[in-house]
Design an enzyme around this catalytic site. Structure first.
Site, PDB file in Angstrom:
ATOM      1  CE  LYS A   4      56.541  -0.544  21.619  1.00 34.05           C
ATOM      2  NZ  LYS A   4      56.745  -0.067  20.242  1.00 34.05           N
ATOM      3  CB  THR A   5      60.623   3.435  25.807  1.00 35.02           C
ATOM      4  OG1 THR A   5      60.782   2.118  25.277  1.00 35.02           O
ATOM      5  CG2 THR A   5      61.546   3.605  26.996  1.00 35.02           C
ATOM      6  CD  GLU A  34      58.557  -0.163  25.779  1.00 34.81           C
ATOM      7  OE1 GLU A  34      59.079  -0.329  24.654  1.00 34.81           O
ATOM      8  OE2 GLU A  34      59.137   0.396  26.729  1.00 34.81           O
TER       9      GLU A  34
END
Length: 460
Positions: A127-128, A171
């Site tokens: 995600k990051t 995110e």
């Protein structure tokens, strides 16, 4: 939620005083700054002092250490992280006084409703990095996005930015169903695997959560999903929203062609339904990052961003903070730090590391949470065996108490040749004794294992 006759949006106005419980967290800190920028009076508390807490204090935001009902003062409402439970004295104190309590995700959800384009990046892993890639692309397109990332992005010198464009990029975490408070117009699902089993029952339960997340997208929006990940595809089965797929191994709307390694990093054409959209040269390693780049390119395409911005944005991306981040050199060994804290993330990291040509791969790993370590114990053991040398720090508790009686020493007993260290000082000393020229040293985990690497470099 608790004590909440009104939606949180009624409190997001200048002059209201908000108390953030867990203000030092990776998404609470940017929320504090965004709310402050909106004209609210912001205060908060956290369990421990940290660089983040000092940063907030430097901005004039008061932060109390430790949780106590007296910290609430005369606040109008409270926002808490998903890790803060009802028994927390500040939450209990707010309920007793009739002060409304909202979740962090509800605050972000209310903020994103002001944007025509809400790009929400979800998944068990990546995600990051993918949110950071999207940020690079939209910045290259001069879209002036508002951004919230669960880590530091060098481009921003922070984990967030407040823009003035029509796009917000967030995110989006599934833990405690947080992302179900969001209002995505584009929902990216990178992968769906077993994780956060202190909250979810099993993989099927996690898939149901992602299914509900996909259904939040309006009919005119898009669900961008990884065609190569069975859990992700199972999660979107039956979703009545426009699906846009990406992948390398399965037929997909967005894929890579002419994929090769140039100086050790991936170089490829991005194809959208068979037509070339962009040519990408990445400066981050691994097949998993090719998939992350395809996800970011897919999100850009469905939102009308030109391929030239994808090329420029991804070319300038060198990684997010704590995502295979180069920290320095010690005794001829290169030291990197990575946030991997799930067996699948370890697999991606260590297989990439082994292919980089170093003499040995030395891993100092700090498991994150007792429940995750216990539930995925055998998988952690198998993935850590990919390293040549394994040093195990004690489990990072995060939000938990050790009711399971588990320790990293248990992992150590199952990994031949591994070493257990009860403190980060001992990890740093073990690394100092182990490091040899030509080694790749990795400090790995979502807690504070990076401090061991920093201690090592200070001794150089």
């Amino acid at each position: 939620m608790m004590n909440n006759p009104n939606p949180i949006s009624t409190y997001l106005v200048p002059g209201k005083r908000v108390h953030l419980v867990g203000i030092g967290g990776v998404s609470m800190c940017p929320l504090a700054e965004v709310l402050r920028g909106m004209g609210l009076l912001v205060q908060g508390s956290d369990m421990t002092d940290s660089d983040t807490v000092e940063h907030l204090r430097g901005l004039g935001i008061p932060v109390a250490i430790g949780h106590n009902a007296e910290n609430l003062g005369d606040c109008d409402f409270v926002v808490r992280t998903a890790a803060v439970h009802d028994s927390n004295p500040e939450i209990a104190g707010a309920v007793a006084r009739g002060i409304p309590v909202y979740e962090r995700a509800q605050a972000w959800g209310a903020i994103m409703r002001h944007y025509p384009n809400a790009l929400c990046v979800s998944g068990t892993h990546g995600k990051t990095t993918t949110t950071s890639m999207c940020t690079h692309i939209f910045m290259a397109a001069q879209a002036d996005p508002t951004v919230m990332i669960g880590g530091t992005l060098p481009l921003l010198h922070a984990g967030y930015r407040v823009g003035h464009g029509d796009t917000i990029i967030l995110e989006s975490c599934e833990y405690c169903n947080s992302f179900l408070s969001f209002f995505p117009t584009v929902a990216v699902i990178l992968n769906v695997e077993e994780d956060h089993l202190d909250f979810f029952k099993d993989l099927a339960d996690i898939e149901r959560s992602f299914h509900r997340f996909a259904e939040l997208v309006p009919a005119a929006g898009h669900v961008v999903v990884n065609a190569d990940n069975p859990g992700a595809m199972d999660a979107v089965a039956g979703v009545d929203r426009p699906l846009f797929t990406f992948g390398l191994d399965h037929p997909a709307d967005c894929t890579a062609a002419n994929l090769r390694e140039a100086d050790g990093v991936p170089d490829f054409d991005v194809l959208i339904r068979g037509e070339k959209y962009a040519h990408v040269t990445l400066h981050v390693y691994g097949r998993h990052n090719v998939l992350n780049a395809l996800a970011a390119a897919s999100a850009a395409w469905v939102l009308g961003i030109p391929g030239s911005a994808v090329e420029a944005g991804l070319s300038a991306f060198t990684g997010a903070g704590r995502r295979f981040e180069h920290k320095g050199t010690f005794n001829g060994a290169e030291l990197y730090d990575d946030y991997a804290h799930h067996p699948d993330e370890l697999h991606a990291l260590l297989t990439t590391a082994r292919a980089m040509g170093y003499r040995r791969v030395v891993v100092a790993f700090q498991p994150h949470t007792y429940t995750r370590t216990a539930k995925l114990f055998d998988q952690f053991v198998e993935e850590l065996k990919l390293a040549d040398v394994v040093i195990l720090a004690e489990i990072y508790a995060a939000r938990e108490q050790n009711t399971l009686g588990i320790s990293s020493a248990d992992l150590c007993r199952n990994i031949p040749g591994s070493v257990y260290c009860s403190t980060l000082d001992k990890v740093a000393e073990q690394l100092r004794q182990t490091a040899q020229p030509g080694d790749l040293i990795l400090t790995v985990g979502a807690g504070d294992i990076y401090r061991a690497g920093e201690k090592l470099l200070k001794k150089d």
